[in-house]
Design an enzyme around this catalytic site. Structure first.
Site, mmCIF file in Angstrom:
data_model
loop_
_atom_site.group_PDB
_atom_site.id
_atom_site.type_symbol
_atom_site.label_atom_id
_atom_site.label_comp_id
_atom_site.label_asym_id
_atom_site.label_seq_id
_atom_site.Cartn_x
_atom_site.Cartn_y
_atom_site.Cartn_z
ATOM 1 N N ASP A 349 0.842 -1.190 0.000
ATOM 2 C CA ASP A 349 0.000 0.000 0.000
ATOM 3 C C ASP A 349 0.885 1.250 0.000
ATOM 4 O O ASP A 349 2.116 1.159 0.112
ATOM 5 C CB ASP A 349 -0.885 -0.053 1.250
ATOM 6 N N GLU A 352 2.572 5.082 -4.110
ATOM 7 C CA GLU A 352 2.563 5.986 -5.282
ATOM 8 C C GLU A 352 3.908 6.695 -5.531
ATOM 9 O O GLU A 352 4.111 7.077 -6.697
ATOM 10 C CB GLU A 352 1.442 7.022 -5.107
#
Length: 773
Positions: A349, A352
């Protein structure tokens, strides 16, 4: 590997003696004797206006036409084209309709920690689109570029692409069917990875179990209420102070025992790991950081020092997953943690990468990479720059500036994670990544992020998973019942019914929200959830075969209707229904209070109600009954679906006998495929340790063709039931392998025109013939 049909056009610049030249490199993919495209390059002389066009000669359809011009400069490249029609799909990751709005609609691509709402750029980047042509043909386009970019759709119809770096490395896929476009695209970027069988079961998670004991209680309630569950997950609350590769011994001290219990019951366990490694711990006390410093594997700021950002544990450094040494360090961390908690997969997770600082603890330098003259629309319209919610664009990843490779971060972490897990486990595994790039489906699955517990989010989930089917990421799902906020019983019931048919099926919600696992609801809702999951588990042999076809041939698993019926333009905008492969149509309830569904059953096909086992007499636009306990499902005539009786886990359901559901088409024929292996071996395909069987039916018989027989299930190799829908009258005699079956072995249901035959095929690898008179 290059696609077998198509063109690559690469535009780059090169400086020679102080002068910049535009270099045009055309690379034809496997020259065809009778090409289905025509390529024309214009403006090749000095001073000419550059343009090129690609058309389909058979219909004179425009595939790409750059006559509106090309801009090629530092930190700004633009190219534009006419479009073949207004029906265009893909360009992700975004939130919106399956068929994209072309009315001056801008889609910005740049990986960002952004919940899926509005017109924002979100977690992943997939600069690919598929376009339907007026006659039902299709083509695709892919821009291999990892810089921030805008795709601007215009009502002409036309498209303008703007990117702020890199090159124009463009690929065109000529299909001509939409299914072939996706196959050609995944041949280029890499076929999807083959998940283990257990990954297709039901998964349960939440942020906020708060302890190992609370987690165990949920698992035990699921068992007690006979609700299928294959995998239990934990979010970051299992960690000590949110530190990667640690366990909160006070609240999760019994986690290893919980995982052992799961394994003893044929279940699996997955836990979350974030990329940010705490830099605040005392020297020598936190091996992931200490060893990372020793191996020099963290991203550097513009001055060459380790860049310091902030996420859940506080100040952190970020591993540079472009660096091979980082992969070795990451694998070591995973192996060491596995020795403590024997997990079966990892959830990556915040990759980005997300940063609670905008850039770094020290800010970012004043540099054109931080503030380019052009910033994609959905970043600039918020008054933001690229580094908001992530790290500095001037940071160094190996020899690359983060400006150029930002959107590859999650992709490279997925590669490192899959390789490490396969080495540690020695089996196929599950990697679930929030951030993805073109080709990430080779290494990981994806979920659509932090959605909300609202009816519109339920409806938006379908175009979301179908987008990722086009992107070559078939193992995709959505947080069932919603992540943010409190769901309602009706919403969760309907979401669980739909979620039972997501390729990746997981219920997950946030820390302070009410519990929403299947056991907390009324008996009616529990029954509806259990029933939908039992259907999923009964169809897992079919679903697993679809993933085999995705892995080997690039076929889609969850499939938009237009992909199966491209000549029927009524399907081109449907986003409230979808198919599993070519055989099963799912038409869920998506609105509050509804007890029926407005659906479309494509004409020219025979359709059968899966729940009622009856042929549908009305096709086209129909209204389907959908009480709270039912999700409408239909089987397309012409397919044979392999099944097994469901059970509480895939471990148990794989031990049950097989069944075949035969749905005859208008010519009274059908066919289907079954792939089998042990469900987890990495090399089963290359070693030949698998079974592949084709089933073929006509008006008087059903028989099997064993194409490969390298795998023999010990306890589940029996076929014991064949159900045939679509016969015109009851047979008078049933013959299995030249032996007449006693009458009590078969039953004809006159009201539904369904034949059910009990048979005994002791070895699924042995061909058989079933005949009826």
């Amino acid at each position: 590997m290059r696609p077998t049909i198509g063109y690559e056009l690469r535009l780059v610049t090169q400086t020679i003696r102080g002068m910049r030249f535009l270099l045009i490199m055309m690379m034809q993919q496997k020259r065809q004797k009778n090409p289905i495209y025509s390529f024309k390059l214009l403006g090749t002389k000095v001073g000419d206006y550059f343009s090129f066009s690609i058309t389909r000669p058979s219909t004179n359809t425009i595939i790409f036409n750059s006559k509106t011009g090309l801009v090629f400069s530092d930190q700004y490249i633009q190219i534009a084209t006419d479009l073949a029609s207004k029906y265009i799909y893909g360009i992700g990751e975004h939130v919106g309709n399956l068929s994209l709005d072309i009315n001056w609609n801008t889609i910005s691509l740049f990986s960002r920690d952004q919940s899926p709402e509005g017109n924002y750029n979100v977690y992943g980047v997939h600069p690919f689109y598929l376009s339907m042509e007026p006659d039902g043909n299709a083509h695709g386009f892919f821009l291999l570029n990892s810089n921030a970019m805008d795709f601007v759709l215009q009502p002409t119809p036309a498209l303008t692409i703007r990117t702020i770096g890199g090159i124009l490395d463009m690929y065109f896929f000529l299909g001509p069917s939409p299914a072939q476009v996706v196959q050609q695209y995944t041949e280029l970027i890499g076929r999807p990875y083959f998940p283990p069988y257990w990954a297709l079961g039901y998964h349960l998670c939440r942020w906020g179990y708060r302890s190992a004991n609370n987690t165990r209680e949920v698992v035990e309630r699921m068992r007690d209420m006979l609700i299928p569950q294959d995998t239990q997950w934990n979010d970051i609350d299992y960690m000590h102070d949110y530190l990667d590769f640690t366990v909160d011994e006070e609240q999760f001290g019994e986690l290893a025992e919980l995982v052992d219990d799961l394994h003893e019951n044929g279940q699996h366990y997955v836990m979350i790991v974030d990329p940010g490694i705490s830099s605040d711990q005392p020297s020598g006390s936190y091996p992931p950081y200490d060893e990372g410093i020793e191996k020099d594997i963290f991203i550097k700021n513009s001055t060459g020092s380790n860049l310091i950002g902030k996420v859940w544990p506080g100040n952190v450094t970020f591993p540079d997953f472009i660096n091979d040494t980082t992969h070795e360090w990451w694998a070591e961390m995973i192996r060491n943690f596995y020795d403590e908690i024997p997990f079966d997969g990892l959830w990556i997770d915040m990759n980005e990468p997300s940063d609670f600082y905008d850039g770094s603890i020290l800010g970012c330098p004043d540099d054109p990479l931080e503030t380019p003259l052009y910033i994609p629309l959905h970043i600039s319209e918020r008054g933001e720059v690229l580094r908001v919610k992530t790290i500095c664009m001037t940071a160094w990843q190996s020899q690359y500036r983060h400006y150029n490779v930002h959107s590859l971060y999650g992709h490279n972490e997925a590669i490192a994670t899959l390789n490490a897990l396969e080495d540690v486990l020695g089996t196929r595994t599950l990697v679930l990544s929030r951030s993805t790039f073109a080709g990430s489906g080779r290494y990981a699955g994806h979920w659509l992020g932090d959605n909300q517990s609202k009816w519109p989010d339920l409806a938006r989930s379908i175009p979301g998973i179908l987008d990722f089917s086009l992107f070559g990421v078939p193992l995709v799902g959505v947080d069932i019942c919603g992540f943010s906020g409190n769901t309602t019983e009706e919403l969760c019931a309907r979401w669980q019914q739909l979620g039972a048919f997501y390729p990746f099926s997981r219920n997950h919600n946030e820390y302070n929200a009410n519990a929403q696992d299947p056991t907390v609801w009324s008996s009616q809702t529990v029954t509806a959830i259990r029933d939908s999951l039992n259907i999923r588990y009964s169809l897992l042999p079919y679903l697993y075969t679809l993933f085999y076809l995705a892995h080997t041939n690039g076929e889609t698993v969850a499939r938009p209707l237009f992909m199966q019926f491209p000549k029927d333009n009524q399907t081109w905008t449907i986003e409230t229904q979808f198919m599993w492969g070519d055989g099963l149509l799912i038409s869920p309830v998506l609105t509050k209070g509804s007890r029926s569904v407005k659906a479309y059953l494509p004409k020219g096909e025979r359709w059968y109600d899966f729940n009622m086992m009856t042929e549908v007499t009305e096709v086209g636009k129909v209204t389907l009954d959908a009480p709270l306990t039912i999700i409408p499902l239909h089987v397309r005539g012409g397919v044979i679906l392999p099944q097994q009786a469901s059970n509480l886990t895939t471990t148990e359901s794989r031990e049950n006998p097989f069944m075949l559901l035969v749905a005859l088409d208008s010519s009274l024929s059908a066919s289907g495929l079954l792939f089998l292996d042990d469900g987890e071996s990495i090399g089963s395909l290359s070693s030949g340790e698998y079974t592949l069987i084709k089933y073929i039916a006509n008006s008087t018989s059903l028989y099997s063709e064993v194409m490969m027989s390298g795998y023999s299930p010990v306890d589940s190799s029996v076929i014991d039931t064949v159900t045939i829908m679509g016969l015109e009258e009851s047979p008078t005699e049933i013959i299995l392998n030249d032996a007449t079956l006693p009458d009590f072995y078969w039953h004809w249901e006159n009201s539904t025109m369904v034949l059910v035959v009990s048979i005994e095929i002791p070895d699924i690898n042995q061909p058989f013939t079933l005949e009826w008179d």
